[in-house]
Each structure stands twice: as structure tokens, then as C-alpha cells.
Design an enzyme around this catalytic site. Sequence first.
Site, short mmCIF file in Angstrom:
data_model
loop_
_atom_site.label_atom_id
_atom_site.label_comp_id
_atom_site.label_asym_id
_atom_site.label_seq_id
_atom_site.Cartn_x
_atom_site.Cartn_y
_atom_site.Cartn_z
N GLY B 20 0.84 -1.19 0.00
CA GLY B 20 0.00 0.00 0.00
C GLY B 20 0.88 1.25 0.00
N PHE B 21 0.34 2.36 0.40
CA PHE B 21 1.10 3.62 0.38
C PHE B 21 2.35 3.55 1.25
CE2 PHE B 21 -2.98 5.46 -1.05
CZ PHE B 21 -2.51 6.07 -2.20
N VAL B 86 1.53 -13.54 3.84
CA VAL B 86 2.19 -13.76 5.13
C VAL B 86 1.14 -14.19 6.13
CG1 VAL B 86 3.44 -12.65 7.02
CG2 VAL B 86 4.05 -12.14 4.65
N GLU B 179 -17.89 10.50 -0.67
CA GLU B 179 -17.51 10.42 -2.09
C GLU B 179 -18.48 9.53 -2.86
OE1 GLU B 179 -13.61 8.81 -1.71
OE2 GLU B 179 -12.62 10.76 -1.67
N ASP B 308 -2.10 2.33 8.09
CA ASP B 308 -3.36 2.10 8.80
C ASP B 308 -3.24 1.08 9.92
OD1 ASP B 308 -4.39 3.79 6.94
OD2 ASP B 308 -5.88 2.41 6.14
N ALA B 323 -3.77 8.41 3.46
CA ALA B 323 -2.62 8.17 2.58
C ALA B 323 -1.40 9.03 2.96
CB ALA B 323 -3.02 8.40 1.13
#
Lengths: 431, 431
Positions: B20-21, B86, B179, B308, B323
Site C-alpha cells: 500500500g502507500f 504472510v 464520495e 493504517d 494516505a
Amino acid sequence: MQITPVTAGRSPRVLIVGAGFAGINAALSLRGAHAQVTMVDRKNHHTFQPLLYQVALAVLSPAEIASPVRTILRGQKHTEVLMGEVVGFDLKARNALLKNGSRLEYDYLIVAAGSTHSYFGHEEWAVDAPGLKTLEDAIEIRRRVLLAFELAEKQVLENAPHPTPLNFVVIGAGPTGVELAGAISDIARHYMTRDFHHIDPRQARIMLLEGGPRVLAAYPEDLSASAERQLRDLGVEVRNNTRVTGIEPGVVLVGEERIAAAVIVWAAGVAASPLGKMLGAPTDKTGRVMVDAELNIPGHPEVFVLGDLAAREQDGHGLPGLAPVAIQMGKWVAKTITRDINGEPRKPFHYFDKGTMATIGRNKAIAQIGKIHLSGVIAWLAWLFIHIMYLVGFRNRLLVLTEWAWTYFAVQQGSRLITGDTNLIGWGNAD
Amino acid sequence: MQITPVTAGRSPRVLIVGAGFAGINAALSLRGAHAQVTMVDRKNHHTFQPLLYQVALAVLSPAEIASPVRTILRGQKHTEVLMGEVVGFDLKARNALLKNGSRLEYDYLIVAAGSTHSYFGHEEWAVDAPGLKTLEDAIEIRRRVLLAFELAEKQVLENAPHPTPLNFVVIGAGPTGVELAGAISDIARHYMTRDFHHIDPRQARIMLLEGGPRVLAAYPEDLSASAERQLRDLGVEVRNNTRVTGIEPGVVLVGEERIAAAVIVWAAGVAASPLGKMLGAPTDKTGRVMVDAELNIPGHPEVFVLGDLAAREQDGHGLPGLAPVAIQMGKWVAKTITRDINGEPRKPFHYFDKGTMATIGRNKAIAQIGKIHLSGVIAWLAWLFIHIMYLVGFRNRLLVLTEWAWTYFAVQQGSRLITGDTNLIGWGNAD
């Protein structure tokens, strides 16, 4: 033969089943006709099938080769679009039965439901050797091809004792099989190597198994031979006269021989949609409906069968299941219905062969335009031009052109996304 | 606190779990470090999550907001990319266990496995009210939204006695919920009407249910109020202090009230990845791992938890799961490992808030940059600019910009394809 609309004064209802090349072109060409048109398809989109293999090989995205049927037909006020599955016909009462139980009445019925894969009675092979007819098929093949490379890299990293050989087996060397084999080679040799550190591209073997004596058997022998040469240039192992006798997970059987395969793709057989048989008219051995010179079934001048679902001879040869045939049939049927409405006599359908072409890989193709036979870069450029021109929708043409230019010049690929099940396929220590 | 690489002279092995980010930025920022980096993720792609809702609403294609992890990291020779899951850690022996049984050894471990939906103990709601975290989620929501319109049109055409109301219920008014609600309204009112002949767009009701007293509760009250006004301008029915008590197929329960819904989307709860708990360190009630000022778990300066999955307070407030936080953490950890390698002392992590913004719809957004509060068109333009800049890969930026310009000026939408199950959802006479 001409028919009179059932109710005088009312514009006739035209029901089109199937939004492929034949159906979409029929609907578009009926735009100016005094008819109420209803288009029914199980999917919400028209797929540009000639480029499906590019989605399967992660060059293009699904949205670049498919458009919603509604969007294609939205300029036509008198055209309804319905998403639904036709499961039967009542030719006497002139209606079609939908799966949800409702019935759609018609004055004219156009059945253009296309074809699907045939495994020649071995439907159980479908799980291990998917075919390529729909967007879902293309996404599934893309998933398998990309996962095969992931697995190969992983096995090198983990020093797997019995790594899965990076073999791709394409069964059937018709246009789809040849395109797929050539494109897999392009990917393995040009694109993938830059993303993976441990895979040796020369490890990747691409085998094209053909039951008959030559690839692209529908073309003249010289083009067929040229196509095979171009495939070999790409490193594809072409094996003619090779009949597959069995398919197991990760293995293709050819008699006693067992060919290990990370990915198997089926491009060998085609069967007509089962809707053909539901019309009660004679069908050929692949289930296609025998139609007369006006593409009608016997005794029903109001029922047309078009595209891959129609079996029709012309000048002693059966018409091939190609997009140009379907497009011309679609346009012809719209004209014929318009003639009926205007009280003019019908003219028989005649396919005009503008030429056919098959692509093999980057800069590689063959083309036959009348007596002219083309090979290599020129054929490939012609193929490129025509396929972009025929893509539905200006937006898609623009996107595909951008994507192709990018892919070509940057030697980088478009949309290598794996969605859905991310389990690595194959056997061994996949997780 | 600083640690010494296990084997002096050898460059340390850095294992990053999650692309991810946080993970991607850690890997990219380790480019110049004397370290062997391995990135593991279950998916083969990094997803630009802030634009997922645009895939769910059929404006963008999956390939436009996602890039293969390999492609992002291919410039880095000392970085391996592995697709795998994992399932556990051995912090003592310093290795991670993969689902296929193999173990990956590390000197540094970076766990950035992110978060998933939480249904607050009602996991059975997930079937009827999917959340939006992955590309697969986005494709599934897109399928449901598009099919809802198809069903509505079909029911009008077939004079269905009890048509399904065209209601969209979004649960949770955080950034994703806002959104989604705004984008559904845009679609219903601007785009869909041109494709459908019988649906009255005013029939479409979009409800946004929020358990707390206001939308976008993480923002100051004035921006929250502005967001609610902008939502109402779009025709979204905002209901604050509304707690969902049950979800059934096509129905949202709020106490005694039963709200019929063609599509339900869950944007209410987030839970940390279960990998967090496997580290054996203290976690908060959502499963996030409590980390110290160096993003480590107690007693393990070689184990970092980012994004997160990390619970970290700064200036008395918990860092939000956004993010920018993940990106800064990723870059910081790369610097910290580089400092360790160079024998320099570590510096604590400090999040620098450059501002946050949430989009609501076409021309509608809110933004907070320090003490400056923006609303409407200006906030929306800022949002647009920043989201395009942060998209990974030049090709994607170009494609998304083209797509957005096309969508905006042609008021026509991108990729309204329904793939997968084409059964119309809902009840009644769907087929």
C-alpha cells in the site's frame, strides 16, 4: 419473399437477440427505419472480439475493447435495450421467452446469438483449458498468464526443488490461437523480463498445437507457411497434425506424450449458441442454423439468423465466422426490413469479401486482399489501422491508440492487473 | 534506538509486508540504501485507494488506478517482489511465514498490511452491503450499481407490478461514504439519463446514513456543515444520528424502519489487518498495533509497523488512517534504516499535516490546509490536482487525466462494463 406487418398502420416491432457484430450493426442500421427495435443481450456490453486476446495478454484493459450496448444505441429513440437472457421462442405466437418469464413480442425476429467454445464432447477440459470468447474469459486467461510468471519467479527465489516449467500451450492454430501464441511470446521475451529479476525468458516455451496439417488453414498455403515462419521467428514451437487426447491440471496429453503446461488455452473448437436449435429449423453439426438466401429459416420470412449462428454457403464455400460477415449480415437485414416496410422486393444476401487478415505479433501478420497476399510489417500495419477504425466509439479508438503507441515505443505494457482469485495456480509449493 | 545488522559486512535484509502507500514508499525510498529489500503482497498490484470509488462508479477503469508492484519497483536491482500471503511471524528467529510454508528471513521487518472493513460483529452483512477496499470490491459495487439501473429500466418496460425502488443507501459518512454518495448522485442525474429511456432520474434516491451527529466528523464543524450542504445540493438525503440495526437483502433496518435499497454500500467501519495481532504486541480496540515514536513495537527496534495498521498519537491526537500519513511513515522508515546502516542516531517520526481534503461530487469538495478552510470548486480543483500528481506512474496520470477531461466535458462516462455475474440483483422478476 416479402412479408406484411401484422397490424397495418403500426410500425413493426423488431426484436434483436445478441449484441455482437451482427446484432449491433442491424440495430444501428435500423436507425432511420419506421420500426420499434428491441435489443436483448445477456451482457450489458458489446465486445470487440478481435482484440479480446490483447486483454487476455494484459496489453489492453477491458473497457478499451468493450462499450455498453446502451451507449452505442443511445442516439436512437425507437430502440430499447434490455439486459436479459432469451431461453426460448414461440414462432407461431411471435414472441421470445426471457428467463424471468416475461415474453417479448415481435413482428421481425433477428437471432444473432453467436457461438461459444466446443470441447468436442470433453466439456470437463474447460476448467483447465479455458477458451477466449468473453471479457470474463479474457480476464481469467490474463490472471493465469500473469500468475504463471509470478509462480516461476517465486520458485527461483525459494529454490523450489521441482519448479513448474514456464510452458504455455495453446491448442488450435486458427486466428485466435495464432494471435495468442504470438502475443504470449512477445510478452515473455520483451515485456516480462524487465519486471522479473530471476526468470530467464528463454525458459518460457510457447507451444501451438494444431490438429490439422497447417496453421491458419482458412488462408492460402503460402500465407499459412508465412504465418508459421513468423511464429517460429517469435520462438513459438508450432506442432501441426497434433491431436490433443486429454487435458489434466497443468498437463496436455497428446497420445502417450504428457506436456507440462503452466497455462493452457483452448482455441480449437467453436459451437453455435444453443438458441439456434430452439428455432426448430435444421442445423449443421456445429449447431448453426441453415438459412436461405434471405437469411431466413424455412417458412418464416420474419425470422432471420445472422453471424456465427448462421450456416450459409456462397459460391460453393461456407461463409466463415468472421466479424466482416456478421457486420454485412447485420446491415443487410436492416435494409431488408426497411424494404419490406416500404413495400419493395427483397434482394438476397451476398457477402463481399474485402480481404481478411490475422495478426501474429509485434510487426508480424498476414493479409489476403483479393489476389494480393501480404506478410510481415505491411500486413501488421494494415491490421492495426483496420482494427482501430472498426472499434466502436471515438473514445475507445483514442484510448487504444494511446495505449498501443505507449506499449510499442516504451516496450512497456498496459494493464497487468491480477484481479479475482490470487492463488497461484499450478501444483508444487504454490500458495 | 539503533540496532546493528546481524552479520557485519553483509547488507541487511529488509522485508516489507504490504504494497500500500506505506510499503511502496518505504521500498521506493530504500532505493539507494545498502539493503536487500523484499516486498511481499497478496496482490500483484498497488492500488491508489483514494480513487477506488471512481472505479466503483464506473468513471475509471481498474488499470487506471492500479499498477503492478513489480513495475513500480523494477528500477531497483536490490529489491525483490514476491506475490504471497504472510500468515505469521517468528520475531525471535527473525522470519515471516508464508502460506505456502516457506519462510522469509529479515534483519528489518516492516509490517504495513493496512486495514479491512469492520461490520462491528455483523460479518454476515458483508454479502448485502459490500465495502470498498480493493479493486475486486470496486468491480463488485460497479456491477451492483449498473445492474440496479438495468433492472429499473427493465421493470418499467415490462410494467412490473411492484418495481424495485431505485434507492442507493450508503452507510457511513466518512470520506469514502461521502464520495460514494456524491458520485452516485452525479451518475444518476447526469450520465445515466442519456442511456436510459424510461428511468426518471428523480426516482433515484441516494441516502447517506451516519451514526454520528455530522458528516466527515474528522473535519472542523464549518467544513462538515459545508459538505452536508453540498451533498444536499446534489440531492443526497443525509441522515445523521442514524444507526443501522440490521441488513437484509435489499433492505436496511434502522430500528423499526425498513429502508428498501437496490444497492447498499458499507463505509462505516474499519478494522486493522489480522497480521497486527500476530506480532504479539499490544493493539487498540480496532486491532491496530501500538507503536512508539520510532514506529517500533516494544523491545523490537528492528520491527516497524506503518500506515493504517499503526496506532500512534501525536500532540494528543491519534494519527488518522490517511494516505499522507502512510506515505510519510514509509519514507521515514527508509531514512531510519539508512541511518542505522550508516551508524547515525535515529530521529522520531513526526507527521507533517499538509492539509486534507474530501471530494463530494463534480465541482464539489472541502479542504483544510492549516487554518485555511476551502469549499466548493476551488477545493475540488485542488483535490483533482493533488490526486493526479500522486497517482503512481506517468502513464496512469496521462490516462486518468484524459478520462476525466472526457468525462467532464462530454458529460459521458468511462467504463460502464458489467463483468462477472450478470444476474440482476434485487428480488421480484429479475432474471
